[in-house]
Design a protein around this motif. Structure first.
Motif, PDB file in Angstrom:
ATOM      1  N   HIS A  66      45.022  11.763  23.136  1.00  0.00           N
ATOM      2  CA  HIS A  66      44.829  10.234  22.845  1.00  0.00           C
ATOM      3  C   HIS A  66      44.868   9.689  21.257  1.00  0.00           C
ATOM      4  O   HIS A  66      45.350   8.691  21.131  1.00  0.00           O
ATOM      5  N   HIS A 121      41.368   1.478  18.726  1.00  0.00           N
ATOM      6  CA  HIS A 121      41.014   2.955  18.660  1.00  0.00           C
ATOM      7  C   HIS A 121      40.279   3.393  17.321  1.00  0.00           C
ATOM      8  O   HIS A 121      39.435   4.364  17.329  1.00  0.00           O
ATOM      9  N   TRP A 169      40.030  -3.080  27.865  1.00  0.00           N
ATOM     10  CA  TRP A 169      39.009  -2.406  27.193  1.00  0.00           C
ATOM     11  C   TRP A 169      37.820  -3.421  27.561  1.00  0.00           C
ATOM     12  O   TRP A 169      37.870  -4.364  28.134  1.00  0.00           O
ATOM     13  N   GLN A 189      45.672  -4.275  24.916  1.00  0.00           N
ATOM     14  CA  GLN A 189      45.039  -3.850  23.580  1.00  0.00           C
ATOM     15  C   GLN A 189      44.292  -5.038  22.977  1.00  0.00           C
ATOM     16  O   GLN A 189      44.088  -5.159  21.834  1.00  0.00           O
ATOM     17  N   ASP A 204      37.375   2.225  26.120  1.00  0.00           N
ATOM     18  CA  ASP A 204      38.702   2.249  26.501  1.00  0.00           C
ATOM     19  C   ASP A 204      38.972   2.718  28.008  1.00  0.00           C
ATOM     20  O   ASP A 204      38.432   3.776  28.504  1.00  0.00           O
ATOM     21  N   HIS A 208      44.916   6.713  30.077  1.00  0.00           N
ATOM     22  CA  HIS A 208      45.077   7.854  29.094  1.00  0.00           C
ATOM     23  C   HIS A 208      43.782   8.291  28.562  1.00  0.00           C
ATOM     24  O   HIS A 208      43.773   9.597  27.941  1.00  0.00           O
TER      25      HIS A 208
HETATM   26 MN    MN Z   1      43.648   4.357  24.300  1.00  0.00          MN
END
Ligand code: MN
Length: 248
Positions: A66, A121, A169, A189, A204, A208
């Motif tokens: 990640h 992130h 998110w 995102q 998140d 993934h």
């Molecule tokens: Mn991510």
């Protein structure tokens, strides 16, 4: 470059339009793959703890992939998009995301997705940690005032994360200079920073982030995630929001 421009234009002249467009796209993909990303202006910070620090709730392999692959790709692709844009490259990421409508159309989606990915992130790694404690003080008072209790906030946050269709998110969004907190979700995102709003915390819900350990059980991941929230880091973010700041 895969093709010289002259060779491409010459061969393209004889091609049907669809094939010409496909050749052009392959040439562009080839260039992006072949050339290393610029070394800046945006940088991938190291994880602030070991990759296995959040086990058993988030496994080390998920953290390594990640951070080291997904987040790195957002940073690299953001730097690629900004390579010929010195004025935009000089902006702080918060300002760039707030001013997406000023970004040229040919790179706007790349900046939105990869700039948002970099911001989300960067926030995400820093609000997690082992032995994260519990909310207290002014932060706890604000949570109680806005949601009734920490448990109510967690339930509403998990519900919003579970409802987000596909990738995205879930955030607790703050209000500069105020104790108002709101739970919001965003696709892909995207981030409240794109509306100039600060993020207190966020999780998140892209596959993934959890698939290796939880597979399709997003609700289990959302529930377990609270075990790795670093509440002192969240409290610092709350103080900055109270001071009127909008930071990554
Ligand atoms: Mn991510």
């Amino acid at each position: 470059m895969l093709f010289s421009r002259r060779a491409f234009m010459t061969s393209a002249a004889a091609m049907p339009v669809g094939i010409m467009a496909a050749s052009g796209a392959i040439a562009l993909i080839g260039q992006a793959m072949a050339q290393p990303a610029p070394d800046g202006p945006h940088k991938l910070a190291p994880l602030p703890y070991a990759a296995n620090a959040l086990e058993p709730h988030i496994d080390a392999q998920t953290m390594e992939i990640h951070h080291g692959r997904h987040h790195k790709a957002y940073v690299d692709n953001l730097n690629r998009a900004l390579a010929d844009q010195p004025a935009l490259a000089a902006l702080a990421l918060t300002d760039l995301l707030k001013r997406l409508n000023e970004v040229p159309e040919n790179i706007r989606i790349a900046v939105r997705n990869n700039g948002g990915g970099h911001a989300n992130h960067t926030m995400f790694w820093t609000i997690m940690g082992a032995n994260g404690g519990a909310p207290s003080g002014a932060l706890l008072a604000a949570i109680d005032k806005n949601f009734g209790s920490v448990e109510n906030m967690q339930q509403a946050f998990n519900d919003a994360g579970a409802r987000q269709f596909g990738a995205g998110w879930v955030f607790v969004q703050g209000t500069p200079g105020s104790d108002k907190l709101e739970i919001v979700s965003r696709p892909n995102q995207d981030t409240p920073l794109m509306e100039g709003r600060p993020v207190l915390m966020g999780n998140d819900v892209w596959e993934h982030a959890y698939y290796l350990k939880y597979q399709n059980r997003r609700a289990d991941y959302l529930k377990a995630w609270w075990n790795v929230v670093n509440w002192s880091a969240v409290a610092k973010r709350y103080e900055a929001i109270q001071a009127g700041k909008v930071e990554i």
